[in-house]
Design an enzyme around this catalytic site. Structure first.
Site, PDB file in Angstrom:
ATOM      1  N   ALA A 251      33.642  34.353  -0.598  1.00  0.00           N
ATOM      2  CA  ALA A 251      33.572  33.135  -1.419  1.00  0.00           C
ATOM      3  C   ALA A 251      32.761  32.027  -0.766  1.00  0.00           C
ATOM      4  O   ALA A 251      32.885  30.865  -1.153  1.00  0.00           O
ATOM      5  CB  ALA A 251      34.978  32.636  -1.718  1.00  0.00           C
ATOM      6  N   ALA A 252      31.915  32.368   0.192  1.00  0.00           N
ATOM      7  CA  ALA A 252      31.155  31.344   0.899  1.00  0.00           C
ATOM      8  C   ALA A 252      30.267  30.538  -0.042  1.00  0.00           C
ATOM      9  O   ALA A 252      30.187  29.315   0.036  1.00  0.00           O
ATOM     10  CB  ALA A 252      30.319  31.981   2.004  1.00  0.00           C
ATOM     11  N   GLY A 253      29.585  31.228  -0.963  1.00  0.00           N
ATOM     12  CA  GLY A 253      28.715  30.523  -1.895  1.00  0.00           C
ATOM     13  C   GLY A 253      29.478  29.604  -2.820  1.00  0.00           C
ATOM     14  O   GLY A 253      29.020  28.515  -3.163  1.00  0.00           O
ATOM     15  N   ASP A 254      30.659  30.030  -3.235  1.00  0.00           N
ATOM     16  CA  ASP A 254      31.470  29.197  -4.116  1.00  0.00           C
ATOM     17  C   ASP A 254      32.022  27.982  -3.378  1.00  0.00           C
ATOM     18  O   ASP A 254      32.111  26.887  -3.944  1.00  0.00           O
ATOM     19  CB  ASP A 254      32.609  30.025  -4.700  1.00  0.00           C
ATOM     20  CG  ASP A 254      32.101  31.193  -5.525  1.00  0.00           C
ATOM     21  OD1 ASP A 254      31.015  31.068  -6.111  1.00  0.00           O
ATOM     22  OD2 ASP A 254      32.782  32.232  -5.561  1.00  0.00           O
TER      23      ASP A 254
END
Length: 346
Positions: A251-254
Site C-alpha cells: 500500500a505504499a502508493g496509496d
C-alpha cells in the site's frame, strides 16, 4: 464552511494476503508463513491514508451484500473515514489476492465485483453531498474507466483539486487529462501510459511532459528508491527517497497519495505536500499489510523531523541504508527533502 476535506472515489476490497519466503513459479505450490484478511482497495486505502493524515475524509464506492461488507465498512470507520457515500449493492464485495515474498515484493490479482457497480450518477450524488466540506478529490483506476473520467470532470467543475493515481495502468480517454490537476504514477505506470521507458529522473521528466502536454497541471512520478520527480510548467524538482528497510510494499502508493491529498486539502504548499506523501509512502513499506501499514500523522511528522535533523547536521552526501523500492504491484515508496533539478529530472 471551511473546505479541508478529501473525497475519495474508488475501489473497496477485502485484501486476502499470503506471506511466503518466495513467490511460486507457474504451476508450483509453496508453503506460506502467514495470512491476513483486512480492508483494502486503492480507493479505501487512500481514504484511510488521508484520514490518518488528519483530513476529514469521505469514501465513495460500493460494497456487496456478503460477509466482507462489514469488514470493509468497519475498517473504514475504525480509521475515521466517513462512509455515508458508500453504497451496498447486490452481489459480492471486491477482493484482492496478494502474495508477498521475504523481500517485501508482491503481486496482486484484483477481482472488482461490487466495484463495477459504481456509476456516474452515484459519483455526482457524492460530490454534491460533500462539496461544501471537501477540497481535494482522489481517483484511481480500480473502478470502470468511464466512471473515473466522469468523476474527474465533475470534480473539476465543482472546484476540487483533482488527483489521479493511474493504477493499475490502462488506456484512458485523452480528454480525461484536462480535468486532472495532479497525476501520480510510478515508473511502470508512467511507462505504460506514455510509452517512455522510465528508468531514472531524466526519463521521468520526459514522461511527465507527456502528461503536461495533454493538460495535466502537475506530474509527480515516483521512482521507488530513487525518490520522485515533480514537473510543472514552471519547475522541475527531484525529491530523494528516505532510507527505510521495506517489509511489504503493498500500500505504499496509496499511503503516498492519501497523505499528499490530505496535505493539499489542509492548504499546505505543494512541496510540503509531496514530502508528507513520500514520508507516508516510505513508512508504509515498513509494516505488513495494506490498510494496517498506513501511518498516522504523528509517525509522518516524526520521520520528517528526523530527516530534517539529519539534513541539518550531516555533511556527508553518501546515501544511507537501503531505500524502499516499491515499484512493484502497488509501488510508490519514496520520501525525502527536495532538491532543485532544473532541466533534468510515481
Amino acid at each position: 464552511m471551511t473546505r479541508t476535506g478529501v473525497l475519495v472515489v474508488g475501489s473497496i476490497t477485502a485484501d486476502v494476503t499470503a506471506f511466503t519466503g518466495r513467490l511460486p513459479r507457474p504451476g508450483e505450490t509453496v508453503l506460506g508463513d502467514d495470512f491476513t484478511l483486512v480492508l483494502g482497495g486503492k480507493g479505501a486505502n487512500q481514504a484511510v491514508a488521508a484520514a490518518r493524515a488528519g483530513a476529514p475524509t469521505w469514501m465513495a464506492g460500493c460494497v456487496g451484500e456478503d460477509l466482507f461488507r462489514d469488514l470493509a465498512l468497519d475498517g473504514l470507520r475504525t480509521h475515521g473515514v466517513e462512509t455515508s457515500e458508500v453504497r451496498t449493492v447486490p452481489g459480492r464485495t471486491g477482493v484482492a489476492h496478494i502474495r508477498v515474498d521475504a523481500s517485501g515484493e508482491n503481486d496482486i490479482v484484483i477481482t472488482p465485483l461490487a466495484n463495477a457497480s459504481l456509476t456516474p450518477e452515484m459519483v455526482d450524488e457524492s460530490i454534491a453531498a460533500t462539496r461544501d466540506r471537501t477540497r481535494v478529490l482522489l481517483l484511481q483506476l480500480e473502478v470502470r474507466a468511464e466512471v473515473t473520467r466522469h468523476a474527474a470532470r465533475a470534480g473539476a467543475e465543482a472546484g476540487f483539486t483533482v488527483v489521479l493515481d493511474p493504477a493499475p495502468a490502462q488506456r484512458l480517454p485523452d480528454d480525461i487529462w484536462q480535468y486532472v490537476d495532479v497525476v501520480t504514477p510510478n515508473e511502470s505506470e508512467a511507462a505504460a501510459l506514455t510509452g517512455v521507458d522510465v528508468d531514472g529522473p531524466e526519463s521521468a521528466e520526459r514522461a511527465a511532459r507527456w502528461f503536461l502536454d495533454r493538460g495535466v497541471r502537475h506530474a509527480l512520478i515516483t521512482l521507488g528508491g530513487a525518490g520522485a520527480v515533480s514537473v510543472t510548467a514552471e519547475a522541475v524538482r527531484h525529491f530523494p527517497a528516505f532510507p527505510v528497510t521495506p517489509v511489504d510494499t503493498t500500500a505504499a502508493g496509496d499511503a503516498f497519495t492519501g497523505a499528499f491529498g490530505a496535505a493539499l486539502a489542509a492548504g499546505l504548499d505543494t512541496d510540503t505536500a509531496v514530502r508528507r506523501g513520500m514520508a507516508a509512502g516510505a513508512l508504509a513499506t515498513t509494516r505488513p499489510g495494506a490498510s494496517p501499514s498506513l501511518p498516522d500523522l504523528a509517525a509522518v511528522d516524526a520521520l520528517l523531523a528526523a530527516a530534517d535533523t539529519y539534513t541539518d547536521t550531516d555533511t556527508d552526501p553518501t546515501p544511507g541504508p537501503a531505500t524502499a523500492d516499491a515499484d512493484s504491484a502497488d509501488g510508490h515508496a519514496a520520501a525525502g527533502a527536495a532538491t532543485d533539478l532544473e532541466g533534468a529530472a510515481s
